[in-house]
Each structure stands twice: as structure tokens, then as C-alpha cells.
Scaffold this motif. Structure first.
Motif, PDB file in Angstrom:
ATOM      1  N   ASN A 157      44.961  48.274  39.424  1.00 16.58           N
ATOM      2  CA  ASN A 157      43.617  48.572  38.913  1.00 16.58           C
ATOM      3  C   ASN A 157      43.175  47.612  37.820  1.00 16.58           C
ATOM      4  OD1 ASN A 157      43.537  50.890  40.537  1.00 16.58           O
ATOM      5  ND2 ASN A 157      44.704  51.999  38.994  1.00 16.58           N
ATOM      6  N   LEU A 158      43.277  46.334  38.105  1.00 16.70           N
ATOM      7  CA  LEU A 158      42.801  45.373  37.116  1.00 16.70           C
ATOM      8  C   LEU A 158      41.319  45.116  37.335  1.00 16.70           C
ATOM      9  CD1 LEU A 158      45.702  42.813  37.095  1.00 16.70           C
ATOM     10  CD2 LEU A 158      45.073  44.409  35.318  1.00 16.70           C
ATOM     11  N   PRO A 159      40.559  44.966  36.265  1.00 16.58           N
ATOM     12  CA  PRO A 159      39.120  44.756  36.420  1.00 16.58           C
ATOM     13  C   PRO A 159      38.798  43.372  36.965  1.00 16.58           C
ATOM     14  CG  PRO A 159      39.741  44.606  34.135  1.00 16.58           C
ATOM     15  CD  PRO A 159      40.963  45.031  34.870  1.00 16.58           C
ATOM     16  N   ARG A 160      37.544  43.234  37.365  1.00 15.88           N
ATOM     17  CA  ARG A 160      37.129  42.029  38.060  1.00 15.88           C
ATOM     18  C   ARG A 160      37.266  40.777  37.199  1.00 15.88           C
ATOM     19  NH1 ARG A 160      37.273  40.510  43.073  1.00 15.88           N
ATOM     20  NH2 ARG A 160      36.750  38.328  42.842  1.00 15.88           N
ATOM     21  N   ASN A 161      37.073  40.924  35.873  1.00 17.44           N
ATOM     22  CA  ASN A 161      37.120  39.714  35.046  1.00 17.44           C
ATOM     23  C   ASN A 161      38.517  39.103  35.030  1.00 17.44           C
ATOM     24  OD1 ASN A 161      38.102  41.864  33.569  1.00 17.44           O
ATOM     25  ND2 ASN A 161      37.463  41.035  31.605  1.00 17.44           N
ATOM     26  N   ILE A 162      39.548  39.948  35.073  1.00 17.46           N
ATOM     27  CA  ILE A 162      40.902  39.405  35.110  1.00 17.46           C
ATOM     28  C   ILE A 162      41.142  38.716  36.448  1.00 17.46           C
ATOM     29  CG2 ILE A 162      43.335  40.014  35.123  1.00 17.46           C
ATOM     30  CD1 ILE A 162      42.826  42.005  33.031  1.00 17.46           C
ATOM     31  N   VAL A 163      40.635  39.319  37.521  1.00 18.05           N
ATOM     32  CA  VAL A 163      40.824  38.702  38.829  1.00 18.05           C
ATOM     33  C   VAL A 163      40.117  37.353  38.878  1.00 18.05           C
ATOM     34  CG1 VAL A 163      40.418  38.983  41.283  1.00 18.05           C
ATOM     35  CG2 VAL A 163      41.071  40.937  39.933  1.00 18.05           C
TER      36      VAL A 163
ATOM     37  N   ALA B  82      46.604  35.538  33.123  1.00 21.27           N
ATOM     38  CA  ALA B  82      45.229  36.016  32.943  1.00 21.27           C
ATOM     39  C   ALA B  82      45.219  37.307  32.134  1.00 21.27           C
ATOM     40  CB  ALA B  82      44.576  36.225  34.304  1.00 21.27           C
ATOM     41  N   CYS B  83      46.134  38.208  32.444  1.00 22.52           N
ATOM     42  CA  CYS B  83      46.192  39.459  31.682  1.00 22.52           C
ATOM     43  C   CYS B  83      46.461  39.159  30.215  1.00 22.52           C
ATOM     44  CB  CYS B  83      47.306  40.353  32.211  1.00 22.52           C
ATOM     45  SG  CYS B  83      47.009  40.990  33.850  1.00 22.52           S
ATOM     46  N   ARG B  84      47.385  38.213  29.961  1.00 20.83           N
ATOM     47  CA  ARG B  84      47.693  37.859  28.575  1.00 20.83           C
ATOM     48  C   ARG B  84      46.472  37.280  27.876  1.00 20.83           C
ATOM     49  NH1 ARG B  84      52.243  35.584  25.695  1.00 20.83           N
ATOM     50  NH2 ARG B  84      54.073  36.315  26.721  1.00 20.83           N
ATOM     51  N   GLN B  85      45.779  36.393  28.591  1.00 17.75           N
ATOM     52  CA  GLN B  85      44.651  35.705  27.958  1.00 17.75           C
ATOM     53  C   GLN B  85      43.507  36.662  27.658  1.00 17.75           C
ATOM     54  OE1 GLN B  85      43.771  32.448  30.583  1.00 17.75           O
ATOM     55  NE2 GLN B  85      45.066  31.060  29.428  1.00 17.75           N
ATOM     56  N   GLU B  86      43.385  37.698  28.494  1.00 16.15           N
ATOM     57  CA  GLU B  86      42.308  38.651  28.246  1.00 16.15           C
ATOM     58  C   GLU B  86      42.671  39.657  27.181  1.00 16.15           C
ATOM     59  OE1 GLU B  86      39.230  39.228  29.743  1.00 16.15           O
ATOM     60  OE2 GLU B  86      39.344  37.285  30.696  1.00 16.15           O
ATOM     61  N   GLY B  87      43.871  39.571  26.649  1.00 18.82           N
ATOM     62  CA  GLY B  87      44.253  40.468  25.561  1.00 18.82           C
ATOM     63  C   GLY B  87      44.814  41.789  26.023  1.00 18.82           C
TER      64      GLY B  87
ATOM     65  N   LYS C 116      43.126  36.161  48.270  1.00 17.89           N
ATOM     66  CA  LYS C 116      43.223  37.488  48.884  1.00 17.89           C
ATOM     67  C   LYS C 116      44.427  38.226  48.316  1.00 17.89           C
ATOM     68  CE  LYS C 116      43.349  39.249  53.559  1.00 17.89           C
ATOM     69  NZ  LYS C 116      44.721  38.923  53.920  1.00 17.89           N
ATOM     70  N   GLU C 117      45.526  37.487  48.188  1.00 16.98           N
ATOM     71  CA  GLU C 117      46.742  38.088  47.654  1.00 16.98           C
ATOM     72  C   GLU C 117      46.546  38.555  46.218  1.00 16.98           C
ATOM     73  OE1 GLU C 117      49.342  38.488  49.557  1.00 16.98           O
ATOM     74  OE2 GLU C 117      50.403  39.525  47.948  1.00 16.98           O
ATOM     75  N   ILE C 118      45.855  37.728  45.432  1.00 16.81           N
ATOM     76  CA  ILE C 118      45.605  38.088  44.033  1.00 16.81           C
ATOM     77  C   ILE C 118      44.772  39.362  43.970  1.00 16.81           C
ATOM     78  CG2 ILE C 118      44.325  37.373  41.975  1.00 16.81           C
ATOM     79  CD1 ILE C 118      45.178  34.517  42.590  1.00 16.81           C
ATOM     80  N   THR C 119      43.752  39.423  44.805  1.00 15.42           N
ATOM     81  CA  THR C 119      42.906  40.620  44.789  1.00 15.42           C
ATOM     82  C   THR C 119      43.720  41.847  45.160  1.00 15.42           C
ATOM     83  OG1 THR C 119      41.204  39.135  45.596  1.00 15.42           O
ATOM     84  CG2 THR C 119      40.671  41.454  45.525  1.00 15.42           C
ATOM     85  N   THR C 120      44.602  41.686  46.151  1.00 13.30           N
ATOM     86  CA  THR C 120      45.433  42.826  46.551  1.00 13.30           C
ATOM     87  C   THR C 120      46.326  43.278  45.406  1.00 13.30           C
ATOM     88  OG1 THR C 120      45.520  41.730  48.690  1.00 13.30           O
ATOM     89  CG2 THR C 120      46.936  43.636  48.386  1.00 13.30           C
TER      90      THR C 120
END
Lengths: 335, 316
Positions: free
Chosen positions: B129-135, B167-172, B119-123
Motif C-alpha cells: 500500500n505505497l502511495p503513488r508518489n513513492i511509485v 524511494a521510501c527512504r527519500q520520501e521520509g 509493472k513489477e514495481i507497481t505490483t
């Protein structure tokens, strides 16, 4: 130009070091004078080149470990001198008829007759002096004994120790309040930290003295100084009336630093040594390299400065630096 | 309307005339049709669509759906448990109006912390405004770390923030530590520590950040036009290639490049504005700018239209 010497990297085994040790000590005292006496035959450099004003140095330190280091360092210095000498002498090589032996030991008395090419690191069983080849050229490659990585010379840079942390047990419970009140240069703030912080000026160190009788001594620049400082603190505590002893002195950490004198491409290094390196410019400007053997952490900076920490003995710092130096040379910035 | 055809691993039904044909599913009619000859091979296939359609303005208490929320099988340990619902009739309330049966707790005690963290991560992700794939990637990372238990002593929020960063780093699309700090209650130092610990625990590594990763985000936050953004990207890349800024963080170099490009164009931005957007101190921008200023003419792209010529660029 074929490097004639097989070079010893500091990652060699201790056996190698010990055999070197003994042979070297023999050479120190036997080679020099006799070689000089032989007339007519130009002499390739023995251990101590003449005219440089160097004398064989007596071993001074009480630490057995540092004997090894001293000799390693002497070797490194001599190798550099060797190479300079060799370059000079190769010009004279055509004139000289040189008898060359594949190793230089046979260091006993009669060795003075055949001037031997000084070869610092070969450890093969020495052939008898009489069996040296008659027409060697100076370019004859010696059989390398220790496997040398190509073009790896020992760097000639010696890391300097910057800090030594050691602990000792004084063996009795202490009353920190009386120590803080009666000793000079002591501070004690029990709400902040549960130990007395004492400082002495010579050697410039700081000690944390705990009520259990254990003490941590930091700031010394060498092992001897750390031990001496710890003894001084123990004496201070003793003079205050506590039955202080000096049990289990142990060096816990040693920090060294040095400069490779060229800029380094940290991005390249982190790409190739990913499992050891961590480089996050947002968090810290240096690359954190965790070497497995020996277990040392190195902080490597773009400017070429290197900090080594986590060692328990001095040799680990030197070994770690000798291991990292060829790697860093490979990532030298070319512009 | 034919749905996407399913590739049956164990073809239980095949068309008798075309055993190799892949059957097409028509879920509205409940048929499996052979595309070659049109034969309806399997019929009365169970419809897996939802039983009811629910809208948000309907009376929320009368949700006729009998299946509940969609499962999160990868993350929680399979949510196949059931709950006793709230009572509806009068008999379920005692004299004070409190419901008699109150056990709606301890539904997944082992995963409670994990669900909290999700829940915290989603918040946090929602704030930037990170997209769902990063979440999703962050959730996966968190689950791996949580199950490993090697970072058990650390605050879950710190681990969650660090997972978000990784996750942000890994997604480029890396985010700076400061950006993650802004949406999290954890300090940058702690996030950095957890980041290094997680990389070691999961035995992964991430790519090094480059100046170009942040250009589009910073420039659009500053409302700079596309030419300025492209110029800034070019300047930063050239500065790094020419090694004018050794040892500087790529963020600072990017900032200085944006400053130089914006000052040379019609849309000028001050150092303070740029520093606020990027979380970089303006003295840092000044330092990096001083390093790239001497080679300014070489750094600009060749087709850049200068509003302020290169020699009139501010010199700090």
C-alpha cells in the motif's frame, strides 16, 4: 603548553622519510655517547634517553619497506618518551641553562659539546652549533617545518596485521589429483572447487593450488611469513615430482586491525564524510569508510575497533590509520 | 466553470484594455476572458478534455476513444507509435477462427524490460500500500539506473526492489529491508548490494534511519493505542540519546521500546508478536530490552499512565 616538537604525520612525503632516514641513522650512532660525556651541562634527551636501558636497535628486517616503518615506529615511541622527558625537564628548566638549537642534526663529532634538544622531525638545514641562541626558554616554539594539524600527535597506536593474501606462479602445469592423493593436509573436491586446498602448520596458512600452476597463499601474519609459507608449498609440490619454480610472488591484500580505545559516534561520521562513508545498521553494524588516498577500506565500529583492508604494502595501512585517527578523535563519544 | 488560470509565458492574446491581466480560461465555452473587464478575448479555443466518457460496464470492445492511454512521457521514450487493432469484421478471421493479422508485438522493444520493471514495481508497491508518489519516484530512479547501464548485469527485479527501498527512504517514510523482501522475490543480501551500487551510481545518499520512522507503522500493525505509540517513541528516542544501546540497529531498539511500552500499558504484546510484525528475531528484542531495562523509569514520558508499574515490568 606549547608543543615544542613539530610532529610528523605519516602522510608526509617519502622525501621527508628518506632524509629522516639518513639523519636518523647518523644520530643513532653519534649523538648518544658524546653527549653523556659533557660534564656540568644538563643534557636534554638525545635520541636514546639514558637509564631506560634502550640501545639503538640494529635494523633486522630484510624488507626495505619495513625499515622505514621501524624507524617511524621508533620515532613515535621516542616522541612519547620525549614528551614524558620534557615534562620532567621543564620543571628543572629554571635551573638549567640550556643551549637549544633549532634542529638537532649537525651530528658530526663536535656536536657532543653542545647538548642539543632532540627534535625528531625538523628538517631545516641545521644552523651551526655555535649559533644557538643563548637564552632560550624551553617554551620557545620551534618553527614547525612539516605543516602540523593542531594538536595532532601521531596516535601511538600501530595497526596489527591479521592476514596477508599473496599469489605466486609455480611455472608448470600441475596434476591436482596426484597432489591431493600424495600430499598431506590437502583436500580436493573438483565438483565444489577446481583447486587443491593445502594447509601447513608453521606459518599457519592455507594455499589454493590450481592446475595451471598458480597458487594463492592466505592466512599469514606478515609479508615474510607469507613468502616463507609460499616457498614451503612450492617445495611440497616440487617434492611430489613437479618442476615447480617460484615466479612472480606478489602480495595482493593485507588486512590490519587496531583499537582506538574510545567509543565512536558513527552517525556523526557518516553525516560529515558522506561521500566516503556508508553506514547501514540494517545491513552491517560497522561503518564502511572508503579512503581515496591511500586506497584502503576501513570498517569502523562503535566500540572503537577499526579494521583496515585493501592494502598492497604495510605502509598504506599505517598511513590510512594515521589519516583516520584525527577524524575519529573528533567523533569520540563524550559520555 | 473557470478552470485554473494559465500563466502564459508568451502571451499571444491579451486584453486590449488590460494588457497585464492574466486571462482566465473557460474551457466549457472555449473562451479566454479578461478578469478585469470581462471581455472575451480568445474564443473557439480547442477543448482538451476527453471526447467520450467511458465506463467500465459498457461494452469494452466498443471504446470510441481515439487517443488511447495517457502518455508516460517521463518514463517510456514517448509512446507516439500506433498499433493495428484487432479485426472486427468477419474478413479478418481465417477458417480456424484465428485472426489473420497478428502483429501486436515489438511495440517498444527497447523499453520492454523497463515497462516490465514498472509493472513489477507497481505490483510490489501495491502489496504494501505505497502511495503513488513513492511509485513515481521509484520509476524515475529505475529509469536513471537503467539508462546508466552501470548495473546492467543485475537482475531487474533486484534493482527495482532496491529503487523502491531508496524511494521510501527519500520520501521520509523508510521501509525496512525485510519489509521490501516480503513483497519481492529477491533476497535481502542482493537488495542490500544493489542498494549500495545504486547509491554509488547515482551519486546520491540517503538519511540515516531513526527509531521514530517506524513507530507509527509497527504500532498500528499491533493495534496499539496512541498513548502507547507515543510512549514507545519517547522511550526509543531517550534510549538513543542516553546511548544505552550502542551499535544496535534502530529497528531492534524500536522493537524493544514498543515491547516495554506495551508491557507497561493495558495492551500487552509478546516479544514473538512484535518480532513477527517487524521481522526481527525475538532474541534480538530480548537483547535490546535487557540494555534499556535498567533505566526504564527514566525512559518513560512523564505523563504516561502505567497499567503495570515500572518495577513490575518483565525482566528477561
Amino acid at each position: 603548553m606549547v608543543p615544542v616538537f613539530a610532529h610528523l604525520t605519516c602522510s608526509s612525503t617519502s622525501q621527508v622519510l628518506q632524509t629522516l632516514d639518513t639523519s636518523q641513522s647518523n644520530r643513532l650512532f653519534s649523538n648518544c655517547p658524546q653527549g653523556a660525556m659533557t660534564p656540568g651541562i644538563p643534557i636534554f634527551s638525545p635520541m636514546m634517553p639514558y637509564g631506560t636501558g634502550l640501545t639503538p636497535q640494529p635494523i633486522q628486517n630484510t624488507n626495505s619497506l619495513s625499515i622505514l616503518e621501524e624507524q617511524q615506529r621508533q620515532q613515535q615511541q621516542q616522541q612519547q618518551q620525549q614528551q614524558q622527558q620534557q615534562q620532567q625537564q621543564q620543571q628543572q628548566a629554571a635551573v638549567a641553562a640550556v643551549q637549544q638549537s633549532t634542529s638537532q642534526q649537525a651530528t658530526q663529532g663536535p656536536s657532543g659539546q653542545t647538548p642539543q634538544l632532540f627534535h625528531s622531525q625538523t628538517l631545516t638545514t641545521a644552523p651551526l652549533p655555535g649559533t644557538t641562541p643563548l637564552y632560550p626558554s624551553p617554551m620557545t616554539p620551534m618553527t614547525p617545518i612539516t605543516p602540523a594539524t593542531p594538536a595532532s600527535e601521531s596516535s601511538g597506536i600501530v595497526p596489527q596485521l591479521q592476514n596477508i593474501v599473496s599469489t605466486v606462479n609455480l611455472g608448470c602445469k600441475l596434476d591436482l589429483k596426484t597432489i591431493a592423493l600424495r600430499a598431506r593436509n590437502a583436500e580436493y573436491n573438483p565438483k565444489r572447487f577446481a583447486a587443491v586446498i593445502m594447509r601447513i602448520r608453521e606459518p599457519r596458512t592455507t594455499a589454493l593450488i590450481f592446475s595451471s600452476g598458480k597458487m594463492v597463499c592466505t592466512g599469514a601474519k606478515s609479508e615474510e611469513q607469507s613468502r616463507l609459507a609460499a616457498r614451503k608449498y612450492a617445495r611440497v609440490v616440487q617434492k611430489l615430482g613437479f618442476p615447480a619454480k617460484f615466479l612472480d610472488f606478489k602480495i595482493q591484500n593485507m588486512v590490519g586491525s587496531c583499537d582506538v580505545k574510545f567509543p565512536i559516534r558513527l552517525e556523526g561520521l557518516v553525516l560529515t564524510h558522506q561521500q566516503f562513508s556508508s553506514y547501514e545498521p540494517e545491513l552491517f553494524p560497522g561503518l564502511i569508510y572508503r579512503m581515496i588516498k591511500p586506497r584502503i577500506v576501513l570498517l569502523i565500529f562503535v566500540s572503537g575497533k577499526v579494521v583496515l583492508t585493501g592494502a598492497k604494502v604495510r605502509a598504506e595501512i599505517y598511513e590510512a590509520f594515521e589519516n583516520i585517527y584525527p577524524i575519529l578523535k573528533g567523533f569520540r563519544k563524550t559520555t | 466553470m473557470a478552470s485554473t488560470s494559465r500563466l502564459d509565458a508568451l502571451p499571444r492574446v491579451t486584453c486590449p484594455n488590460h494588457p497585464d491581466a492574466i486571462l482566465v480560461e473557460d474551457y466549457r465555452a472555449g473562451d479566454m476572458i479578461c478578469p478585469e473587464c470581462g471581455l472575451v478575448v480568445g474564443d473557439r479555443v480547442i477543448d482538451v478534455g476527453s471526447e467520450w466518457r467511458t465506463f467500465s460496464n459498457d461494452k469494452a470492445t466498443k471504446d470510441p476513444s481515439r487517443v488511447g492511454d495517457s502518455q508516460n512521457p517521463l518514463l517510456s521514450d514517448g509512446d507516439l507509435s500506433t498499433m493495428i487493432g484487432k479485426g472486427t469484421g468477419a474478413a479478418s478471421f481465417d477458417e480456424f477462427g484465428n485472426s489473420k493479422y497478428q502483429n501486436r508485438r515489438t511495440m517498444s522493444s527497447s523499453d520492454r524490460a523497463m515497462m516490465n520493471a514498472f509493472k513489477e514495481i507497481t505490483t510490489m508497491a501495491d502489496r504494501i500500500n505505497l502511495p503513488r508518489n513513492i511509485v513515481d519516484r521509484t520509476n524515475n530512479l529505475f529509469k536513471q539506473v537503467y539508462e546508466q547501464k552501470s548495473l546492467k548485469g543485475r537482475a531487474n527485479d533486484a534493482i527495482a526492489s532496491a529503487c523502491l527501498y531508496i524511494a521510501c527512504r527519500q520520501e521520509g517514510v523508510p521501509r525496512t529491508f525485510k519489509e521490501i523482501c516480503a513483497v519481492s522475490r529477491i533476497s535481502k543480501k542482493e537488495i542490500g548490494r544493489c542498494f549500495k551500487l545504486i547509491l554509488k551510481a547515482l551519486e546520491t545518499s540517503v538519511d540515516l534511519i531513526t527509531t521514530g520512522d517506524f513507530m507509527s507503522r509497527f504500532c498500528s500493525n499491533l493495534c496499539l493505542p496512541k498513548q502507547v505509540q507515543m510512549a514507545a517513541t519517547h522511550i526509543a528516542r531517550k534510549a538513543v540519546e542516553l546511548d544505552l544501546v550502542p551499535g544496535r540497529s534502530p529497528i531492534s531498539v524500536a522493537e524493544a521500546a514498543i515491547y516495554m511500552a506495551s508491557q507497561a500499558s493495558a495492551e500487552k504484546r509478546t516479544q514473538k508478536e512484535i518480532g513477527d510484525i517487524a521481522g526481527v528475531a525475538d532474541v534480538t528484542i530480548r537483547q535490546s530490552y535487557r540494555l534499556i531495562y535498567p533505566r526504564a523509569p527514566d525512559l518513560f514520558p512523564t505523563d504516561f499512565k502505567f497499567d503495570t508499574p515500572v518495577d513490575k515490568l518483565p525482566q528477561l
